[in-house]
Write a protein that holds these residues in place. Structure first.
Motif, PDB file in Angstrom:
ATOM      1  N   GLY A   1       0.975  -0.976   0.222  1.00 17.48           N
ATOM      2  CA  GLY A   1      -0.128  -0.358   0.853  1.00 17.48           C
ATOM      3  C   GLY A   1       0.496   1.186  -0.174  1.00 17.48           C
ATOM      4  O   GLY A   1       0.479   2.014  -0.445  1.00 17.48           O
ATOM      5  N   LYS A   2       2.089   1.048   0.473  1.00 17.34           N
ATOM      6  CA  LYS A   2       3.420   2.375   0.878  1.00 17.34           C
ATOM      7  C   LYS A   2       3.623   2.556  -0.770  1.00 17.34           C
ATOM      8  O   LYS A   2       3.806   4.386  -1.376  1.00 17.34           O
ATOM      9  N   LEU A   3       3.185   2.258  -2.185  1.00 15.96           N
ATOM     10  CA  LEU A   3       3.857   2.081  -3.537  1.00 15.96           C
ATOM     11  C   LEU A   3       2.239   3.250  -4.260  1.00 15.96           C
ATOM     12  O   LEU A   3       1.245   2.931  -3.975  1.00 15.96           O
ATOM     13  N   THR A   4       3.037   4.615  -3.929  1.00 15.53           N
ATOM     14  CA  THR A   4       1.805   5.255  -5.152  1.00 15.53           C
ATOM     15  C   THR A   4       1.649   5.071  -6.380  1.00 15.53           C
ATOM     16  O   THR A   4       1.584   4.460  -7.354  1.00 15.53           O
TER      17      THR A   4
ATOM     18  N   GLY B   1       5.015  -3.176 -14.971  1.00 14.48           N
ATOM     19  CA  GLY B   1       4.703  -4.731 -15.490  1.00 14.48           C
ATOM     20  C   GLY B   1       6.940  -5.204 -15.066  1.00 14.48           C
ATOM     21  O   GLY B   1       6.623  -6.543 -15.289  1.00 14.48           O
ATOM     22  N   LYS B   2       7.039  -4.794 -14.731  1.00 13.63           N
ATOM     23  CA  LYS B   2       8.506  -4.643 -14.643  1.00 13.63           C
ATOM     24  C   LYS B   2       9.241  -4.968 -13.317  1.00 13.63           C
ATOM     25  O   LYS B   2       8.555  -4.701 -12.739  1.00 13.63           O
ATOM     26  N   ARG B   3       9.325  -6.454 -12.883  1.00 10.44           N
ATOM     27  CA  ARG B   3       9.976  -6.846 -11.523  1.00 10.44           C
ATOM     28  C   ARG B   3      10.690  -5.811 -11.706  1.00 10.44           C
ATOM     29  O   ARG B   3      11.255  -5.671  -9.784  1.00 10.44           O
ATOM     30  N   ASP B   4      11.965  -5.961 -11.733  1.00 15.14           N
ATOM     31  CA  ASP B   4      13.219  -4.844 -11.716  1.00 15.14           C
ATOM     32  C   ASP B   4      12.807  -3.556 -11.035  1.00 15.14           C
ATOM     33  O   ASP B   4      13.096  -3.670  -9.959  1.00 15.14           O
ATOM     34  N   GLN B   5      11.533  -3.050 -11.130  1.00 16.94           N
ATOM     35  CA  GLN B   5      10.999  -1.592 -11.388  1.00 16.94           C
ATOM     36  C   GLN B   5      10.552  -2.498  -9.863  1.00 16.94           C
ATOM     37  O   GLN B   5      10.693  -1.403  -8.734  1.00 16.94           O
ATOM     38  N   LEU B   6       9.225  -2.714  -9.679  1.00 18.68           N
ATOM     39  CA  LEU B   6       8.976  -3.182  -8.349  1.00 18.68           C
ATOM     40  C   LEU B   6       9.817  -3.368  -7.472  1.00 18.68           C
ATOM     41  O   LEU B   6       9.732  -3.217  -5.671  1.00 18.68           O
TER      42      LEU B   6
ATOM     43  N   LEU C   1      10.082  -1.161  -3.488  1.00 15.27           N
ATOM     44  CA  LEU C   1       9.582  -1.444  -2.278  1.00 15.27           C
ATOM     45  C   LEU C   1      11.309  -1.325  -1.815  1.00 15.27           C
ATOM     46  O   LEU C   1      10.997  -1.069  -0.474  1.00 15.27           O
ATOM     47  N   GLN C   2      12.172  -1.308  -2.391  1.00 22.85           N
ATOM     48  CA  GLN C   2      13.212  -1.296  -0.999  1.00 22.85           C
ATOM     49  C   GLN C   2      13.019  -0.011  -0.763  1.00 22.85           C
ATOM     50  O   GLN C   2      13.732   0.451  -0.116  1.00 22.85           O
ATOM     51  N   GLN C   3      12.843   1.288  -2.435  1.00 21.45           N
ATOM     52  CA  GLN C   3      12.830   2.656  -1.367  1.00 21.45           C
ATOM     53  C   GLN C   3      12.049   2.910  -0.266  1.00 21.45           C
ATOM     54  O   GLN C   3      12.305   3.944   0.387  1.00 21.45           O
ATOM     55  N   ARG C   4      10.227   2.622  -0.703  1.00 16.43           N
ATOM     56  CA  ARG C   4       9.502   3.070   0.042  1.00 16.43           C
ATOM     57  C   ARG C   4       8.830   2.037   1.317  1.00 16.43           C
ATOM     58  O   ARG C   4       8.569   2.309   2.641  1.00 16.43           O
TER      59      ARG C   4
ATOM     60  N   GLY D   1      12.214  -0.052   2.808  1.00 10.67           N
ATOM     61  CA  GLY D   1      13.606   0.244   3.107  1.00 10.67           C
ATOM     62  C   GLY D   1      14.083  -1.661   3.181  1.00 10.67           C
ATOM     63  O   GLY D   1      14.944  -2.283   4.608  1.00 10.67           O
ATOM     64  N   PHE D   2      13.560  -2.328   2.385  1.00 15.83           N
ATOM     65  CA  PHE D   2      13.703  -4.253   2.187  1.00 15.83           C
ATOM     66  C   PHE D   2      15.139  -3.982   1.779  1.00 15.83           C
ATOM     67  O   PHE D   2      15.550  -2.988   1.004  1.00 15.83           O
ATOM     68  N   ALA D   3      16.005  -5.248   2.445  1.00 15.22           N
ATOM     69  CA  ALA D   3      16.907  -5.005   2.029  1.00 15.22           C
ATOM     70  C   ALA D   3      16.641  -6.500   0.675  1.00 15.22           C
ATOM     71  O   ALA D   3      15.264  -6.711  -0.068  1.00 15.22           O
ATOM     72  N   LYS D   4      17.323  -6.194  -0.320  1.00 19.66           N
ATOM     73  CA  LYS D   4      16.860  -6.843  -2.123  1.00 19.66           C
ATOM     74  C   LYS D   4      17.102  -8.562  -1.817  1.00 19.66           C
ATOM     75  O   LYS D   4      15.487  -8.520  -2.557  1.00 19.66           O
ATOM     76  N   ASP D   5      17.790  -9.457  -1.135  1.00 16.32           N
ATOM     77  CA  ASP D   5      17.257 -10.610  -1.193  1.00 16.32           C
ATOM     78  C   ASP D   5      15.279 -10.803  -0.687  1.00 16.32           C
ATOM     79  O   ASP D   5      14.835 -11.412  -0.330  1.00 16.32           O
ATOM     80  N   GLN D   6      15.234 -10.070   0.879  1.00 16.69           N
ATOM     81  CA  GLN D   6      13.745  -9.426   0.828  1.00 16.69           C
ATOM     82  C   GLN D   6      12.913  -9.869   0.082  1.00 16.69           C
ATOM     83  O   GLN D   6      11.653  -9.775  -0.008  1.00 16.69           O
ATOM     84  N   VAL D   7      12.720  -8.757  -0.828  1.00 17.73           N
ATOM     85  CA  VAL D   7      12.733  -8.081  -2.211  1.00 17.73           C
ATOM     86  C   VAL D   7      12.327  -9.055  -2.348  1.00 17.73           C
ATOM     87  O   VAL D   7      10.482  -9.491  -3.277  1.00 17.73           O
TER      88      VAL D   7
END
Length: 60
Positions: free
Chosen positions: A16-19, A28-33, A37-40, A42-48
């Motif tokens: 829900g934090k994604l605008t 639709g691009k996974r790398d962008q998602l 998610l990392q920005q909004r 603060g998740f680590a890349k592996d967790q994302v």
């Protein structure tokens, strides 16, 4: 699989934090998602990656 607008809504429900601007940029691009998610959240890349994989599995 889901249509684009349906998938967009499901992403918004899950993270829900994604605008709307984030969703447009992801487009639709996974790398962008992953990056948004990392920005909004603060998740680590592996967790994302784990979270996205788990989420995708739940959609099937």
């Amino acid at each position: 699989m889901c249509g684009a607008s349906s998938l967009r809504g499901k992403v918004k429900e899950q993270w829900g934090k994604l605008t709307d601007d984030d969703l447009t940029a992801i487009n639709g691009k996974r790398d962008q998602l992953e990056g948004r998610l990392q920005q909004r959240y603060g998740f680590a890349k592996d967790q994302v990656r784990k979270d996205i994989d788990s989420w995708f599995s739940s959609l099937k």
